[in-house]
Design a protein around this motif. Structure first.
Motif, PDB file in Angstrom:
ATOM      1  N   PHE A 183      33.452  33.658  28.264  1.00  0.00           N
ATOM      2  CA  PHE A 183      32.798  33.947  29.540  1.00  0.00           C
ATOM      3  C   PHE A 183      33.615  33.351  30.681  1.00  0.00           C
ATOM      4  O   PHE A 183      34.228  32.293  30.540  1.00  0.00           O
ATOM      5  CB  PHE A 183      31.392  33.340  29.587  1.00  0.00           C
ATOM      6  CG  PHE A 183      30.492  33.770  28.474  1.00  0.00           C
ATOM      7  CD1 PHE A 183      29.756  34.938  28.559  1.00  0.00           C
ATOM      8  CD2 PHE A 183      30.383  33.009  27.329  1.00  0.00           C
ATOM      9  CE1 PHE A 183      28.921  35.336  27.540  1.00  0.00           C
ATOM     10  CE2 PHE A 183      29.545  33.397  26.292  1.00  0.00           C
ATOM     11  CZ  PHE A 183      28.819  34.563  26.398  1.00  0.00           C
ATOM     12  N   SER A 184      33.573  34.022  31.828  1.00  0.00           N
ATOM     13  CA  SER A 184      34.240  33.542  33.036  1.00  0.00           C
ATOM     14  C   SER A 184      33.207  32.933  33.978  1.00  0.00           C
ATOM     15  O   SER A 184      32.190  33.562  34.281  1.00  0.00           O
ATOM     16  CB  SER A 184      34.962  34.702  33.722  1.00  0.00           C
ATOM     17  OG  SER A 184      35.549  34.280  34.937  1.00  0.00           O
ATOM     18  N   LEU A 185      33.476  31.711  34.425  1.00  0.00           N
ATOM     19  CA  LEU A 185      32.563  30.993  35.304  1.00  0.00           C
ATOM     20  C   LEU A 185      33.165  30.825  36.699  1.00  0.00           C
ATOM     21  O   LEU A 185      34.379  30.640  36.836  1.00  0.00           O
ATOM     22  CB  LEU A 185      32.279  29.592  34.759  1.00  0.00           C
ATOM     23  CG  LEU A 185      31.078  29.385  33.849  1.00  0.00           C
ATOM     24  CD1 LEU A 185      31.006  27.906  33.461  1.00  0.00           C
ATOM     25  CD2 LEU A 185      29.783  29.822  34.491  1.00  0.00           C
ATOM     26  N   PRO A 186      32.322  30.832  37.750  1.00  0.00           N
ATOM     27  CA  PRO A 186      32.832  30.557  39.098  1.00  0.00           C
ATOM     28  C   PRO A 186      33.393  29.139  39.200  1.00  0.00           C
ATOM     29  O   PRO A 186      32.971  28.226  38.475  1.00  0.00           O
ATOM     30  CB  PRO A 186      31.582  30.711  39.982  1.00  0.00           C
ATOM     31  CG  PRO A 186      30.588  31.457  39.161  1.00  0.00           C
ATOM     32  CD  PRO A 186      30.884  31.146  37.742  1.00  0.00           C
ATOM     33  N   GLU A 187      34.345  28.958  40.105  1.00  0.00           N
ATOM     34  CA  GLU A 187      35.031  27.667  40.244  1.00  0.00           C
ATOM     35  C   GLU A 187      34.062  26.533  40.537  1.00  0.00           C
ATOM     36  O   GLU A 187      34.209  25.419  40.018  1.00  0.00           O
ATOM     37  CB  GLU A 187      36.087  27.762  41.340  1.00  0.00           C
ATOM     38  CG  GLU A 187      36.936  26.509  41.484  1.00  0.00           C
ATOM     39  CD  GLU A 187      38.092  26.702  42.450  1.00  0.00           C
ATOM     40  OE1 GLU A 187      38.919  25.781  42.559  1.00  0.00           O
ATOM     41  OE2 GLU A 187      38.157  27.770  43.094  1.00  0.00           O
ATOM     42  N   SER A 242      40.869  30.149  34.171  1.00  0.00           N
ATOM     43  CA  SER A 242      40.828  31.603  34.324  1.00  0.00           C
ATOM     44  C   SER A 242      42.212  32.118  34.696  1.00  0.00           C
ATOM     45  O   SER A 242      42.949  31.448  35.425  1.00  0.00           O
ATOM     46  CB  SER A 242      39.829  32.008  35.414  1.00  0.00           C
ATOM     47  OG  SER A 242      38.517  31.648  35.046  1.00  0.00           O
ATOM     48  N   PRO A 243      42.581  33.295  34.215  1.00  0.00           N
ATOM     49  CA  PRO A 243      43.916  33.838  34.529  1.00  0.00           C
ATOM     50  C   PRO A 243      44.173  33.977  36.020  1.00  0.00           C
ATOM     51  O   PRO A 243      45.317  33.868  36.468  1.00  0.00           O
ATOM     52  CB  PRO A 243      43.921  35.195  33.838  1.00  0.00           C
ATOM     53  CG  PRO A 243      42.899  35.090  32.759  1.00  0.00           C
ATOM     54  CD  PRO A 243      41.845  34.165  33.289  1.00  0.00           C
ATOM     55  N   ASP A 244      43.102  34.210  36.801  1.00  0.00           N
ATOM     56  CA  ASP A 244      43.287  34.388  38.243  1.00  0.00           C
ATOM     57  C   ASP A 244      43.368  33.058  38.991  1.00  0.00           C
ATOM     58  O   ASP A 244      43.526  33.037  40.214  1.00  0.00           O
ATOM     59  CB  ASP A 244      42.179  35.252  38.826  1.00  0.00           C
ATOM     60  CG  ASP A 244      40.791  34.650  38.643  1.00  0.00           C
ATOM     61  OD1 ASP A 244      40.690  33.490  38.169  1.00  0.00           O
ATOM     62  OD2 ASP A 244      39.793  35.337  38.953  1.00  0.00           O
ATOM     63  N   GLY A 303      38.259  29.040  38.837  1.00  0.00           N
ATOM     64  CA  GLY A 303      37.242  28.786  37.832  1.00  0.00           C
ATOM     65  C   GLY A 303      37.818  28.639  36.439  1.00  0.00           C
ATOM     66  O   GLY A 303      39.019  28.426  36.255  1.00  0.00           O
ATOM     67  N   VAL A 304      36.937  28.730  35.454  1.00  0.00           N
ATOM     68  CA  VAL A 304      37.357  28.556  34.064  1.00  0.00           C
ATOM     69  C   VAL A 304      36.735  29.642  33.197  1.00  0.00           C
ATOM     70  O   VAL A 304      35.807  30.346  33.605  1.00  0.00           O
ATOM     71  CB  VAL A 304      36.929  27.173  33.503  1.00  0.00           C
ATOM     72  CG1 VAL A 304      37.554  26.044  34.290  1.00  0.00           C
ATOM     73  CG2 VAL A 304      35.407  27.044  33.456  1.00  0.00           C
ATOM     74  N   GLU A 305      37.264  29.753  31.991  1.00  0.00           N
ATOM     75  CA  GLU A 305      36.651  30.548  30.941  1.00  0.00           C
ATOM     76  C   GLU A 305      36.258  29.594  29.814  1.00  0.00           C
ATOM     77  O   GLU A 305      36.981  28.634  29.524  1.00  0.00           O
ATOM     78  CB  GLU A 305      37.623  31.607  30.417  1.00  0.00           C
ATOM     79  CG  GLU A 305      37.984  32.640  31.471  1.00  0.00           C
ATOM     80  CD  GLU A 305      38.997  33.664  30.970  1.00  0.00           C
ATOM     81  OE1 GLU A 305      39.237  34.645  31.704  1.00  0.00           O
ATOM     82  OE2 GLU A 305      39.546  33.477  29.872  1.00  0.00           O
TER      83      GLU A 305
END
Length: 208
Positions: free
Chosen positions: A123-127, A154-156, A159-161
């Motif tokens: 899952f991707s979470l906001p920073e 996260s690749p972008d 945030g984190v995955e």
């Protein structure tokens, strides 16, 4: 209070829409209705909702503007199902971790890894939420008490995955078996972790 041990899934049989407000009518199995009364708390995908009406199998719950904004319940249509947990009672076994039913944000499914008798979801979470997520820490995903597996940037760069590993019992009893890449899930951060992190941040800020 809830424990994150989902008791089963239930179908949303009707949705009544008003301006920035909706009512969910859910068909609850008999074992989930036992002792249920108007005013009781029931978690839907981890969101604490209040019983507003009971008509046989059908139980109604109201969703306000903030709930519709912060959670995935605003996208639920009749015929879809939600994870259900009744509020914990004094003396109940706490098999998961203490949860309030207050969702902090949604996370997007970004990867699914299948293996025999196992499933790993990423899952991707906001920073702004990422500072509360640690490997082996607790997290609530759609109302399910889970242990964080791995955490990666996260690749972008924002945030984190994080990953969770699902056993067959969790897949059998919850809607996580239906999740696909791109789906949004409700996230509740472990409240103890949140308090510790925010307290440390305040102390460090004060020293600076």
């Amino acid at each position: 209070m809830f424990t994150g041990i989902v008791q089963g899934i239930a179908e949303v049989v009707e949705v009544r829409e008003l301006e920035e407000f909706r009512t969910h009518v859910v068909a609850l199995p008999a074992e989930m209705r036992e002792g249920l009364a108007i005013g009781a708390s029931v978690a839907h995908n981890g969101v604490c909702l209040t019983v507003t009406a009971i008509d046989g199998d059908n139980v109604s719950f109201d969703l306000m503007r903030e709930t519709l904004r912060l959670t995935n319940l605003g996208a639920i249509s009749p015929g879809q199902c939600v994870n259900i947990e009744r509020a914990a009672r004094f003396g109940d076994e706490i098999g998961g971790h203490s949860m309030s039913g207050h969702i902090i944000c949604m996370a997007r499914v970004v990867a699914i890894e299948e293996a025999p008798n196992n499933r790993r979801l990423w899952f991707s979470l906001p920073e702004e939420i990422s500072r509360f997520v640690f490997e082996k820490g607790y997290i609530g995903v759609d109302g399910i008490s889970l242990t964080v597996g791995d955490v990666r940037p996260s690749p972008d760069g924002g945030g984190v995955e994080f990953s969770v590993n699902l056993i067959p019992e969790t897949l059998l009893r919850t809607m996580l078996k239906e999740r696909v890449i791109g789906d949004q899930v409700n996230i509740e951060i472990d409240p103890q972790t949140q308090v510790i992190v925010e307290t440390v941040e305040r102390v460090l800020a004060g020293r600076r």
